[in-house]
Scaffold this active site. Structure first.
Site, PDB file in Angstrom:
ATOM      1  N   CYS A  71      70.641  81.224 -19.611  1.00  0.00           N
ATOM      2  CA  CYS A  71      71.657  81.350 -18.551  1.00  0.00           C
ATOM      3  C   CYS A  71      70.971  81.921 -17.307  1.00  0.00           C
ATOM      4  O   CYS A  71      70.540  83.082 -17.329  1.00  0.00           O
ATOM      5  CB  CYS A  71      72.780  82.270 -19.025  1.00  0.00           C
ATOM      6  N   HIS A 162      71.184  69.268 -19.618  1.00  0.00           N
ATOM      7  CA  HIS A 162      71.928  68.957 -18.383  1.00  0.00           C
ATOM      8  C   HIS A 162      71.890  67.459 -18.100  1.00  0.00           C
ATOM      9  O   HIS A 162      70.854  66.809 -18.302  1.00  0.00           O
ATOM     10  CB  HIS A 162      71.298  69.689 -17.195  1.00  0.00           C
ATOM     11  N   GLU A 211      80.417  73.138 -17.113  1.00  0.00           N
ATOM     12  CA  GLU A 211      79.497  73.740 -18.073  1.00  0.00           C
ATOM     13  C   GLU A 211      79.940  73.497 -19.522  1.00  0.00           C
ATOM     14  O   GLU A 211      81.130  73.610 -19.856  1.00  0.00           O
ATOM     15  CB  GLU A 211      79.407  75.255 -17.856  1.00  0.00           C
ATOM     16  N   CYS A 220      75.876  77.594 -11.658  1.00  0.00           N
ATOM     17  CA  CYS A 220      75.111  77.463 -12.901  1.00  0.00           C
ATOM     18  C   CYS A 220      73.634  77.483 -12.522  1.00  0.00           C
ATOM     19  O   CYS A 220      73.160  76.546 -11.859  1.00  0.00           O
ATOM     20  CB  CYS A 220      75.483  76.153 -13.597  1.00  0.00           C
ATOM     21  N   GLY A 223      71.628  74.872 -14.242  1.00  0.00           N
ATOM     22  CA  GLY A 223      72.085  73.593 -13.679  1.00  0.00           C
ATOM     23  C   GLY A 223      71.492  73.320 -12.312  1.00  0.00           C
ATOM     24  O   GLY A 223      71.133  72.173 -11.997  1.00  0.00           O
TER      25      GLY A 223
HETATM   26  N1  LIG Z   1      76.976  76.717 -20.389  1.00  0.00           N
HETATM   27  C1  LIG Z   1      75.519  76.778 -20.563  1.00  0.00           C
HETATM   28  C2  LIG Z   1      75.021  78.241 -20.614  1.00  0.00           C
HETATM   29  C3  LIG Z   1      75.241  79.001 -19.298  1.00  0.00           C
HETATM   30  C4  LIG Z   1      74.428  78.438 -18.184  1.00  0.00           C
HETATM   31  C5  LIG Z   1      74.813  78.856 -16.770  1.00  0.00           C
HETATM   32  N2  LIG Z   1      75.945  79.723 -16.603  1.00  0.00           N
HETATM   33  C6  LIG Z   1      73.600  79.332 -15.978  1.00  0.00           C
HETATM   34  O1  LIG Z   1      73.754  80.153 -15.049  1.00  0.00           O
HETATM   35  O2  LIG Z   1      72.495  78.812 -16.263  1.00  0.00           O
HETATM   36  C7  LIG Z   1      75.130  76.062 -21.864  1.00  0.00           C
HETATM   37  O3  LIG Z   1      75.939  76.005 -22.781  1.00  0.00           O
HETATM   38  O4  LIG Z   1      73.988  75.566 -21.913  1.00  0.00           O
END
Ligand SMILES: N[C@H](CCC[C@H](N)C(=O)O)C(=O)O
Length: 277
Positions: A71, A162, A211, A220, A223
């Site tokens: 994250c 992604h 997400e 994100c 992301g």
């Molecule tokens: N939902 C993402 C994790 C959080 C990523 C995001 N909040 C960031 O800042 O990178 C997943 O399941 O891969």
């Protein structure tokens, strides 16, 4: 149990200091506390604890209780937490994550680590490692039918998966409708985070994100990194640029020398609280 609410560009998580607290079922706690009516309200839960291989360990759970390997917005807040709350006096720290050990350079101002530059490591482009079905060397600008229409998709992993889609406009998209159709599409065995991106110019990208496990968020970090990499692979962008998200901007560089992606952005405390037993 004590917790701290923090956010990076509005991507907000509940942080638990596992040097002091012990919890059994983090998946269940994340689901319960992330609820914005019956709980604290957040995009998920992040545990900060000891590591045998790095200075600290970060475990991240989405709002639905699923765990994410990494994250980006969260790890910057981990950096701020451990520095400002006195768990370290270093300004360069390492954090063990589900996507390997990450190095953070904290930008300390008035004694507060308000920003950080994170070495996010190398992007992963082999489809089987993302994972995305369909084989081949890379998954770049391939046509995928989702929700009855064709989308041009580029897949990149930053340790978490992604799908990046370049669109003429992002505002008009109904992410609540199209987001889950991508997230649960059979092409993605581990589900997927999906970024919808408008190229503003050769070094500025505008992005919305649905997400995996949390729905549309304000930002994100992983992301934004995947988006910059996808834009370079498609010839839309230079290797260093600004990604504009609903919650603010991130500076992203995909370094030609070491093939690592670097992300720079803010980290903020919101409040401390305790969970009623
Ligand atoms: N939902 C993402 C994790 C959080 C990523 C995001 N909040 C960031 O800042 O990178 C997943 O399941 O891969």
């Amino acid at each position: 149990m004590k917790f701290t609410k923090m956010q990076g560009l509005g991507n907000d998580y509940i942080y638990i200091n596992c040097f002091e607290e012990h919890l059994e079922r983090p998946e269940e706690l994340s689901r319960k506390l992330s609820d914005r009516h019956f709980g604290v309200g957040a995009d998920g839960l992040i545990l900060i604890g000891p590591s045998k291989t790095a200075d600290f360990k970060m475990e991240m759970y989405n709002a639905d209780g699923s765990s994410g390997e990494m994250c980006g917005n969260g790890i910057r807040c981990v950096g701020r937490y451990v520095h400002d709350r006195g768990l370290t006096d270093q300004e360069t720290i390492t954090v063990e994550t589900g996507a390997g050990i990450k190095t953070l350079r904290l930008h300390v101002e008035d004694g507060k680590a308000k920003k950080a530059t994170v070495d996010m490591g190398e992007p992963i482009l082999e489809p089987e490692k993302i994972p995305v079905l369909g084989g081949g060397e890379r998954f770049i600008a391939r046509s995928v039918e989702v929700g009855g229409r064709e989308w041009t998709v580029t897949c990149v992993s930053m340790g978490n998966p992604h799908a990046v889609i370049f669109v003429p406009e992002t505002e008009a998209l109904n992410l609540a409708e199209i987001g889950p159709l991508f997230e649960f599409h059979p092409l993605f065995p581990n589900r997927i985070n999906t970024e919808f991106v408008k190229v503003l110019d050769g070094e500025t990208l505008q992005m919305r994100v649905w997400e995996r496990g949390s729905g549309e968020t304000m930002a994100c970090g992983t992301g934004a990194c995947a988006t910059l990499v996808a834009a370079v692979l498609n010839g839309f962008c230079k290797r260093s640029g600004t990604v504009r998200l609903l919650g603010g901007t991130l500076q992203i560089t995909w370094d030609e020398g070491d093939n690592h992606v670097y992300m720079t952005g803010p980290a903020e405390f919101v409040f401390d609280g305790s969970i009623a037993d």
